[in-house]
Design a protein around this motif. Structure first.
Motif, PDB file in Angstrom:
ATOM      1  N   GLN A  78      -7.442  23.567  -5.075  1.00  0.00           N
ATOM      2  CA  GLN A  78      -7.209  25.053  -4.328  1.00  0.00           C
ATOM      3  C   GLN A  78      -8.690  24.698  -3.972  1.00  0.00           C
ATOM      4  O   GLN A  78      -9.690  24.048  -4.027  1.00  0.00           O
ATOM      5  N   GLY A  79      -8.754  24.982  -2.983  1.00  0.00           N
ATOM      6  CA  GLY A  79      -9.687  25.095  -1.324  1.00  0.00           C
ATOM      7  C   GLY A  79      -9.920  23.574  -1.394  1.00  0.00           C
ATOM      8  O   GLY A  79     -10.820  24.030   0.195  1.00  0.00           O
ATOM      9  N   GLN A  80      -8.964  22.742  -1.482  1.00  0.00           N
ATOM     10  CA  GLN A  80      -9.248  21.265  -0.939  1.00  0.00           C
ATOM     11  C   GLN A  80      -8.258  21.299   0.229  1.00  0.00           C
ATOM     12  O   GLN A  80      -7.203  21.589   1.332  1.00  0.00           O
ATOM     13  N   ALA A  81      -8.238  20.844   1.570  1.00  0.00           N
ATOM     14  CA  ALA A  81      -8.201  20.781   2.943  1.00  0.00           C
ATOM     15  C   ALA A  81      -7.701  19.771   2.583  1.00  0.00           C
ATOM     16  O   ALA A  81      -7.806  18.248   2.418  1.00  0.00           O
ATOM     17  N   VAL A  82      -6.218  19.745   3.364  1.00  0.00           N
ATOM     18  CA  VAL A  82      -5.368  18.234   3.352  1.00  0.00           C
ATOM     19  C   VAL A  82      -4.803  18.725   5.353  1.00  0.00           C
ATOM     20  O   VAL A  82      -4.920  19.103   6.171  1.00  0.00           O
ATOM     21  N   LYS A  83      -3.777  17.477   5.497  1.00  0.00           N
ATOM     22  CA  LYS A  83      -3.654  17.225   6.421  1.00  0.00           C
ATOM     23  C   LYS A  83      -1.639  16.482   5.806  1.00  0.00           C
ATOM     24  O   LYS A  83      -1.305  16.778   5.026  1.00  0.00           O
ATOM     25  N   ASN A  84      -1.399  16.996   7.346  1.00  0.00           N
ATOM     26  CA  ASN A  84       0.367  17.040   8.139  1.00  0.00           C
ATOM     27  C   ASN A  84       0.562  15.932   7.106  1.00  0.00           C
ATOM     28  O   ASN A  84       0.435  14.427   7.518  1.00  0.00           O
ATOM     29  N   GLY A  85       1.502  15.951   6.476  1.00  0.00           N
ATOM     30  CA  GLY A  85       1.923  14.642   5.376  1.00  0.00           C
ATOM     31  C   GLY A  85       0.749  14.199   4.209  1.00  0.00           C
ATOM     32  O   GLY A  85       1.523  12.975   3.423  1.00  0.00           O
ATOM     33  N   ASP A  86       0.015  14.748   3.570  1.00  0.00           N
ATOM     34  CA  ASP A  86      -0.400  14.267   2.731  1.00  0.00           C
ATOM     35  C   ASP A  86       0.562  14.895   1.105  1.00  0.00           C
ATOM     36  O   ASP A  86       0.877  15.601   0.899  1.00  0.00           O
ATOM     37  N   LEU A  87       0.195  13.813   0.344  1.00  0.00           N
ATOM     38  CA  LEU A  87       0.316  14.377  -1.006  1.00  0.00           C
ATOM     39  C   LEU A  87       0.314  15.681  -1.729  1.00  0.00           C
ATOM     40  O   LEU A  87      -0.919  15.998  -2.224  1.00  0.00           O
ATOM     41  N   LYS A 104       2.281  20.820   6.568  1.00  0.00           N
ATOM     42  CA  LYS A 104       0.778  21.033   8.098  1.00  0.00           C
ATOM     43  C   LYS A 104      -0.013  20.900   7.831  1.00  0.00           C
ATOM     44  O   LYS A 104      -0.931  21.291   6.453  1.00  0.00           O
ATOM     45  N   ASP A 105      -1.514  21.294   8.908  1.00  0.00           N
ATOM     46  CA  ASP A 105      -2.080  21.020   8.116  1.00  0.00           C
ATOM     47  C   ASP A 105      -3.099  22.415   7.914  1.00  0.00           C
ATOM     48  O   ASP A 105      -2.939  23.133   8.070  1.00  0.00           O
ATOM     49  N   GLY A 106      -3.870  22.293   6.690  1.00  0.00           N
ATOM     50  CA  GLY A 106      -4.012  23.352   6.032  1.00  0.00           C
ATOM     51  C   GLY A 106      -4.897  23.586   5.071  1.00  0.00           C
ATOM     52  O   GLY A 106      -6.108  22.408   5.189  1.00  0.00           O
ATOM     53  N   THR A 107      -5.472  24.226   4.275  1.00  0.00           N
ATOM     54  CA  THR A 107      -6.660  25.023   2.894  1.00  0.00           C
ATOM     55  C   THR A 107      -5.422  25.255   2.567  1.00  0.00           C
ATOM     56  O   THR A 107      -4.975  25.691   2.184  1.00  0.00           O
ATOM     57  N   VAL A 108      -5.250  24.192   0.891  1.00  0.00           N
ATOM     58  CA  VAL A 108      -5.238  24.805  -0.474  1.00  0.00           C
ATOM     59  C   VAL A 108      -5.533  26.262  -0.846  1.00  0.00           C
ATOM     60  O   VAL A 108      -7.145  26.518  -1.438  1.00  0.00           O
ATOM     61  N   ASP A 123      11.452  27.717  -4.223  1.00  0.00           N
ATOM     62  CA  ASP A 123      10.273  28.033  -5.537  1.00  0.00           C
ATOM     63  C   ASP A 123       8.611  27.786  -5.323  1.00  0.00           C
ATOM     64  O   ASP A 123       8.807  26.861  -4.464  1.00  0.00           O
ATOM     65  N   PRO A 124       7.591  28.567  -4.183  1.00  0.00           N
ATOM     66  CA  PRO A 124       6.111  28.317  -4.328  1.00  0.00           C
ATOM     67  C   PRO A 124       5.480  27.003  -4.987  1.00  0.00           C
ATOM     68  O   PRO A 124       5.683  27.271  -6.429  1.00  0.00           O
ATOM     69  N   ILE A 125       5.418  26.181  -4.791  1.00  0.00           N
ATOM     70  CA  ILE A 125       4.679  25.148  -5.164  1.00  0.00           C
ATOM     71  C   ILE A 125       2.810  25.331  -5.235  1.00  0.00           C
ATOM     72  O   ILE A 125       1.801  25.514  -5.797  1.00  0.00           O
ATOM     73  N   VAL A 126       2.292  25.488  -4.115  1.00  0.00           N
ATOM     74  CA  VAL A 126       1.158  25.561  -3.523  1.00  0.00           C
ATOM     75  C   VAL A 126       1.198  26.671  -2.333  1.00  0.00           C
ATOM     76  O   VAL A 126       2.363  26.655  -1.952  1.00  0.00           O
ATOM     77  N   VAL A 127      -0.047  27.340  -1.850  1.00  0.00           N
ATOM     78  CA  VAL A 127      -0.007  28.347  -0.382  1.00  0.00           C
ATOM     79  C   VAL A 127      -1.092  27.503   0.262  1.00  0.00           C
ATOM     80  O   VAL A 127      -1.848  27.339  -0.161  1.00  0.00           O
ATOM     81  N   LEU A 128      -0.837  27.010   1.822  1.00  0.00           N
ATOM     82  CA  LEU A 128      -1.771  27.277   2.556  1.00  0.00           C
ATOM     83  C   LEU A 128      -2.052  27.640   4.224  1.00  0.00           C
ATOM     84  O   LEU A 128      -1.319  28.749   4.100  1.00  0.00           O
ATOM     85  N   SER A 129      -3.183  27.671   4.086  1.00  0.00           N
ATOM     86  CA  SER A 129      -3.675  28.966   5.219  1.00  0.00           C
ATOM     87  C   SER A 129      -4.598  27.429   5.886  1.00  0.00           C
ATOM     88  O   SER A 129      -4.590  26.833   6.080  1.00  0.00           O
TER      89      SER A 129
END
Length: 129
Positions: A78-87, A104-108, A123-129
């Protein structure tokens, strides 16, 4: 319950006890063939699935399960920044490990599913903002 089972031409009397799990004991002495009709033993119920988790928070974009399966691993925090295509996670479905990537790019913003959770399609796995 007792059943008469034939295996490789040899008849066995099988006793099935029902409890937390089904226990089967087989006596290695041949049973009389005419003692009882042959019947299939009951099948054990599937183990209870782990709970998925809390409902996703409003305002974010959920990363959804593309198919029914079990979460093996969540690869983000939670709180980690992710880029489009990150695992994001690894989902086991049909005895195969499927990698779930960020769309997409975002933050968990929230981790919804936990390892061991049984998910359905969508079903949702994580939510990106």
């Amino acid at each position: 319950m007792k059943y008469l089972v034939s295996l490789k031409g040899k008849d066995y009397e099988v006793e099935v006890e029902r409890g937390e799990a089904i226990l089967v004991s087989v006596q290695d002495t041949p049973a009389p063939v005419a003692a009882a009709p042959v019947a299939a033993a009951p099948v054990a119920a599937a183990p209870a699935a782990a709970p998925a988790a809390a409902a996703p928070i409003a305002g974010g974009d959920p990363v959804e399960s593309p198919m029914p399966g079990v979460i093996l691993k969540i690869c983000v925090t939670q709180g980690q920044a992710v880029k489009n295509g990150d695992l994001i996670a690894i989902l086991e479905a049909m005895k195969m490990e499927n990698e779930i990537f960020a769309p997409k790019d975002g933050t968990v913003a929230q981790i919804v599913a936990k390892p061991g959770a049984q998910l359905d399609t969508g079903d949702p796995i994580v939510v990106l903002s």
